[in-house]
Scaffold this motif. Structure first.
Motif, PDB file in Angstrom:
ATOM      1  N   TYR A  84       0.861  -1.182   0.000  1.00 11.44           N
ATOM      2  CA  TYR A  84       0.000   0.000   0.000  1.00 11.44           C
ATOM      3  C   TYR A  84       0.894   1.228   0.000  1.00 11.44           C
ATOM      4  O   TYR A  84       1.973   1.227   0.585  1.00 11.44           O
ATOM      5  CB  TYR A  84      -0.905  -0.012   1.234  1.00 11.44           C
ATOM      6  N   GLU A  89      -3.525   7.949   3.752  1.00 10.46           N
ATOM      7  CA  GLU A  89      -4.311   6.771   4.182  1.00 10.46           C
ATOM      8  C   GLU A  89      -3.575   6.012   5.297  1.00 10.46           C
ATOM      9  O   GLU A  89      -4.185   5.520   6.239  1.00 10.46           O
ATOM     10  CB  GLU A  89      -4.537   5.849   2.989  1.00 10.46           C
ATOM     11  N   SER A  90      -2.232   5.972   5.165  1.00  9.00           N
ATOM     12  CA  SER A  90      -1.458   5.193   6.155  1.00  9.00           C
ATOM     13  C   SER A  90      -1.591   5.789   7.563  1.00  9.00           C
ATOM     14  O   SER A  90      -1.492   5.081   8.562  1.00  9.00           O
ATOM     15  CB  SER A  90       0.021   5.139   5.753  1.00  9.00           C
ATOM     16  N   ASN A 198      -3.887  12.001  -4.248  1.00 16.39           N
ATOM     17  CA  ASN A 198      -3.093  12.719  -3.232  1.00 16.39           C
ATOM     18  C   ASN A 198      -1.904  13.418  -3.885  1.00 16.39           C
ATOM     19  O   ASN A 198      -1.485  14.477  -3.465  1.00 16.39           O
ATOM     20  CB  ASN A 198      -2.526  11.733  -2.188  1.00 16.39           C
TER      21      ASN A 198
END
Ligand code: WQD
Length: 337
Positions: A84, A89-90, A198
């Protein structure tokens, strides 16, 4: 003929690397869970190269699935892209990132070891340098990370260094990418972001197509040429070619090498916007916004080691990166479907 297993091989950088591996005469086996990519990419690789890689729909968390791949194919080296990769998001789902990017990778490295395959090229990132004290950034600069995504890249580097220390038979290439952009000249391969992009260039492309109203420029009060963030943008095909050199080197040498893959040239947000406007012939309206948390002012690579160790330097400039990116966008307005 050497056989290379490419994990994440239907993804953005993975698919471009498969093309260049086939062009360089390697046999390619692709492993991907298709979470963030489409199987049709394999057909497009075949259209470009005349060869369709053998494909396994396997998640790196699936040990049995990994063992099957190594049992059914004589793999000489692995290029490990699967993971990923969204910084924001992380920060929201860190455990998902650690499970997939760390546990999944350890699964892969164990399966490799058990199959006697101990040559790996790892997809790392300039994000492991954190906010550098100076630029250009050299491979021996201090490492620090500011988000879970970056930390998973750093931990993978540490894990592979420890594995190499434990067994001198391992050959490990840690490739630190700067900012990959652009697309294959055929317009058949390129970046297909999920949801709202992003990253800068995919968002600019969507402003150019009218899908987004304007570009939000995250801050113009940095100590840079025009106050906006400066990054080292590298053509994804240059990046893919860097992997061919890295595999060649890894097949001939043991131990660990860390190498920056960048152009050594920094461009600001507004300079990239202007380059994309020129390439697309479209106006790119923008608004200056507040800084984005976690962003740094300036980041670009020292490229000496890549030149000395790999005999590789980036060939494409910002205009071609934007032209190829725009060409892909025109041919794939909704990304690869
Ligand atoms: C570039 C510049 C933003 C979007 C990240 C990861 C890195 C790699 C690439 C995965 C910055 C500005 C951006 C926008 C903007 N990812 N920007 N408006 O943050 O350098 O690197 O992506 O491997 O690991 O850290 O890339 O493209 O997000 O930002 O003004 O809508 O563009 O502030 O200055 P970044 P980016």
């Amino acid at each position: 003929m050497k056989t290379i297993l490419v994990t994440g091989g239907t993804g953005y950088i993975g698919s471009h690397t498969c093309v260049e591996l086939i062009n360089a005469g390697y046999d390619v086996v692709v492993l991907d869970n298709l979470y963030n990519s489409k199987k049709v990419v394999l057909d497009r690789i075949e259209t470009i190269t005349g060869k369709k890689p053998k494909f396994y729909e396997v998640d790196i968390l699936d040990r049995a699935g990994l063992d099957k791949v190594f049992k059914e194919n004589k793999i000489d080296a692995v290029i490990h892209f699967a993971g990923y990769k969204a910084v924001g998001e992380s920060c929201v789902i860190p455990l998902t990132y650690y499970k997939n990017n760390i546990s999944g990778s350890v699964n892969l490295y164990e399966a490799m070891k058990d199959a006697g395959v101990m040559t790996v090229v790892f997809s790392s990132s300039a994000t492991v340098y954190g906010d550098p004290a100076s630029v250009p950034i050299k491979e021996d600069f201090p490492l620090s990370t500011t988000n879970p995504y970056g930390t998973t890249k750093l931990y993978n580097e540490r894990i592979l260094e420890d594995v190499s220390t434990s067994d001198e038979e391992w050959s490990v290439m840690l490739l630190r990418y700067f900012n990959p952009i652009g697309a294959h000249k055929t317009g058949l391969l390129g970046e297909t972001p999920n949801g709202i992009p992003n990253n800068l260039v995919p968002y600019v492309a969507q402003v150019a197509t009218g899908q987004r109203e304007y570009l939000r420029v995250w801050g113009n009060d940095y100590n840079t040429v025009d106050g906006t963030g400066v990054r080292d943008y590298i053509h994804v095909v240059d990046l893919a070619l860097g992997h061919i050199k890295a595999v060649e080197y890894a097949l001939e040498h043991k131990g660990v090498e860390k190498v920056n893959l960048g152009t050594g040239i920094g461009y600001s947000v507004l300079q990239v916007k202007d380059a994309f406007a020129k390439a697309s012939g479209k106006e790119i309206p923008y608004q200056i916004m507040e800084r984005r948390p976690g962003d740094i002012a300036t980041c670009y690579a020292d490229t000496e080691k890549a030149k000395e160790v790999l005999g590789w330097t980036a060939q494409y400039g910002i205009d071609e990166m934007c032209q190829d990116g725009w060409n892909f966008t025109l041919k794939n307005p909704n990304g690869i479907e």
